[in-house]
Motif scaffolding. Structure first.
Motif, short mmCIF file in Angstrom:
data_model
loop_
_atom_site.label_atom_id
_atom_site.label_comp_id
_atom_site.label_asym_id
_atom_site.label_seq_id
_atom_site.Cartn_x
_atom_site.Cartn_y
_atom_site.Cartn_z
N GLY A 71 12.72 7.64 9.04
CA GLY A 71 11.50 8.43 9.07
C GLY A 71 10.72 8.44 7.78
O GLY A 71 9.88 9.30 7.57
N ILE A 73 7.98 6.81 5.07
CA ILE A 73 6.83 5.91 5.03
C ILE A 73 6.98 5.07 3.78
O ILE A 73 7.35 5.60 2.72
N TRP A 74 6.79 3.78 3.90
CA TRP A 74 7.11 2.94 2.75
C TRP A 74 6.12 1.80 2.57
O TRP A 74 5.36 1.45 3.47
N ALA A 75 6.12 1.23 1.37
CA ALA A 75 5.38 0.01 1.08
C ALA A 75 6.36 -0.95 0.43
O ALA A 75 7.24 -0.52 -0.30
N LEU A 84 8.09 -12.60 3.95
CA LEU A 84 7.09 -11.62 4.41
C LEU A 84 6.61 -11.97 5.82
O LEU A 84 6.35 -11.09 6.64
N GLU A 85 6.50 -13.28 6.07
CA GLU A 85 6.07 -13.72 7.39
C GLU A 85 7.05 -13.23 8.45
O GLU A 85 6.65 -12.74 9.51
N LEU A 88 6.60 -9.64 9.09
CA LEU A 88 5.47 -9.41 10.01
C LEU A 88 5.90 -9.62 11.45
O LEU A 88 5.57 -8.85 12.33
N VAL A 92 7.70 -4.58 11.10
CA VAL A 92 8.10 -3.39 10.35
C VAL A 92 6.86 -2.54 10.12
O VAL A 92 5.73 -3.02 10.19
N GLU A 93 7.08 -1.25 9.81
CA GLU A 93 5.96 -0.32 9.74
C GLU A 93 5.27 -0.29 8.38
O GLU A 93 4.13 0.11 8.26
N GLY A 94 5.99 -0.69 7.33
CA GLY A 94 5.45 -0.52 5.98
C GLY A 94 4.36 -1.50 5.63
O GLY A 94 4.18 -2.52 6.29
N ASP A 95 3.63 -1.17 4.56
CA ASP A 95 2.64 -2.09 4.03
C ASP A 95 3.34 -3.14 3.18
O ASP A 95 4.23 -2.81 2.41
N LEU A 96 2.92 -4.39 3.32
CA LEU A 96 3.59 -5.46 2.58
C LEU A 96 2.65 -6.06 1.54
O LEU A 96 1.45 -6.18 1.78
#
Lengths: 283, 123
Positions: A71, A73-75, A84-85, A88, A92-96
């Protein structure tokens, strides 16, 4: 085999094939998950409070997935585009971010409530070019100072890594201290060869009230993993050296004869009950 | 997957670029809206960290005018919903971000911004 960080820089080592292999390997997944849970435990974030976490070297999101589950929130930042591909693809929910952590972060001061990093900072210990900004101390210093400013006060960062010598641990901790961090090294299972894990547990602020967590002692619990079985080794050895079954048995002879007939070869003997039968030892 | 929550924390990290390096300006941004779980606790905790004007300006630039120009003192549900939408549901998929000070362009492709610097830009 030599360590991956000695073979090539991370963005090249984790190319398309290696990134896929790394992510699909269930043993890797298990180890990464265990270490992520342990890192979260060491972070000791206040329970039931959503936090914003920085995942340094997030890769294909194996650790990020656990942050999602828990639970948070992450980057995440990583230098390998192939990893990273895959992250994607795994949604995943985080910002990359595609970022070289040795070049430092550009986050505003106090952005994150915590930072974790699983098996990453040993990659900072190799110089790739002779440029002064490429030397390990410079990269580490840039990394730790920008990380320190990006973290909230008080907060923690837990970075698991694989040092290859005590000198490396020494180098990393001194530079982290110079950057303003408190804290130090936590070693889990120090007496086990396989289960030993080194965590760099760093504090930002806190006025000395932050307690160093204890490393785990004793033997690692075994039930979660496949046990080593001597039986399998023995079977393998037998298959290698022991009596092998003859491959040219009756079925093989019949198959060959059929093939020759199909090809129109002349004089192929007829099949009978004597075909491929072993002779008596008459002598 | 650049969401405005991370954009609001992101400044330029090139060498000697220390003032006026925030916020990075979006250019040719292609947006995608993806729903996320609404978490009022997180938003309340995150609110003090936000640079409000930067957030509102960027949101308006991207065509979302649901946020007020001044940060309201009272947090009602509707405001939090709007904030949630702006912070966590708007994703910039393609485009670029430009530093207002040094002009460094960080291209975004496939939702991932490329933050790598050239050798002479490393601080």
């Amino acid at each position: 085999m030599s360590r991956p960080e000695l073979q090539a820089p991370p963005e090249i080592y984790y190319g398309d094939t290696e990134a896929k292999k790394y992510t699909q390997n269930t043993r890797n997944q298990q180890i990464q998950a265990d270490m992520t849970y342990r890192a979260l435990e060491l972070l000791a974030l206040p329970p039931d409070q959503p936090a914003y976490i920085l995942d340094i070297g997030c890769g294909s999101g194996l650790s990020g997935e656990i942050l999602d589950e828990e639970g948070y929130i992450w980057a995440g930042v990583d230098i390998a585009p192939s990893m990273l591909e895959i992250a994607l693809e795994r949604e995943v929910e985080g910002d990359l971010f595609l970022q070289d952590i040795g070049q430092g972060f550009g986050f505003r001061p106090g952005s994150f409530d915590a930072a974790i990093s699983i098996s990453v900072i040993q990659w900072l210990l190799n110089a790739e070019t002779s440029h002064p900004t490429s030397s390990p101390p410079h990269r580490l210093q840039r990394f730790f100072t920008t990380l320190h400013s990006a973290l909230r006060n008080p907060s923690r960062a837990v970075l698991q890594f694989y040092p290859s010598s005590d000198d490396q641990i020494q180098l990393i901790t001194t530079i982290a201290q110079k950057a303003g961090f408190g804290g130090g090294i936590v070693v889990d299972y120090p007496n086990s060869k396989k289960a030993k894990k080194v965590f760099l547990c760093l504090f930002v602020g806190g006025g000395g009230a932050q307690q160093m967590p204890q490393g785990l002692e004793g033997e690692e619990e075994d039930d979660s993993k496949a046990r080593f079985e001597r039986r399998r080794e023995r079977e393998k050895a037998k298959a290698k050296h022991g009596k092998r079954k003859n491959i040219k048995d009756r079925d093989w002879i019949l198959k060959k004869k059929e093939l020759y007939r199909k090809r129109g070869k002349e004089g192929v003997p007829k099949d009978s009950k004597y075909t491929g039968r072993k002779r008596k030892a008459v002598f | 997957m650049v969401r405005l929550i991370t954009h609001n924390l992101l400044a330029c990290h090139a060498k000697d670029c220390n003032t006026n390096n925030f916020p990075l300006a979006f250019k040719d941004a292609q947006l995608e809206i993806r729903e996320a779980e609404f978490n009022p606790e997180f938003l309340k905790g995150f609110l003090p960290k936000i640079e409000w004007t930067a957030l509102v300006d960027t949101a308006r630039q991207l065509g979302d005018t649901s946020l007020p120009l001044e940060q309201p003192e009272m947090l009602d549900d509707e405001f939090l919903k709007n904030l949630h939408h702006v912070l966590l549901e708007i994703h910039v998929e393609e485009g670029s971000m430009t530093c207002p000070n040094c002009g460094h362009v960080y291209p975004i492709s496939n939702g991932i911004p490329n933050m790598l610097l050239a050798e002479h830009e490393i601080g």
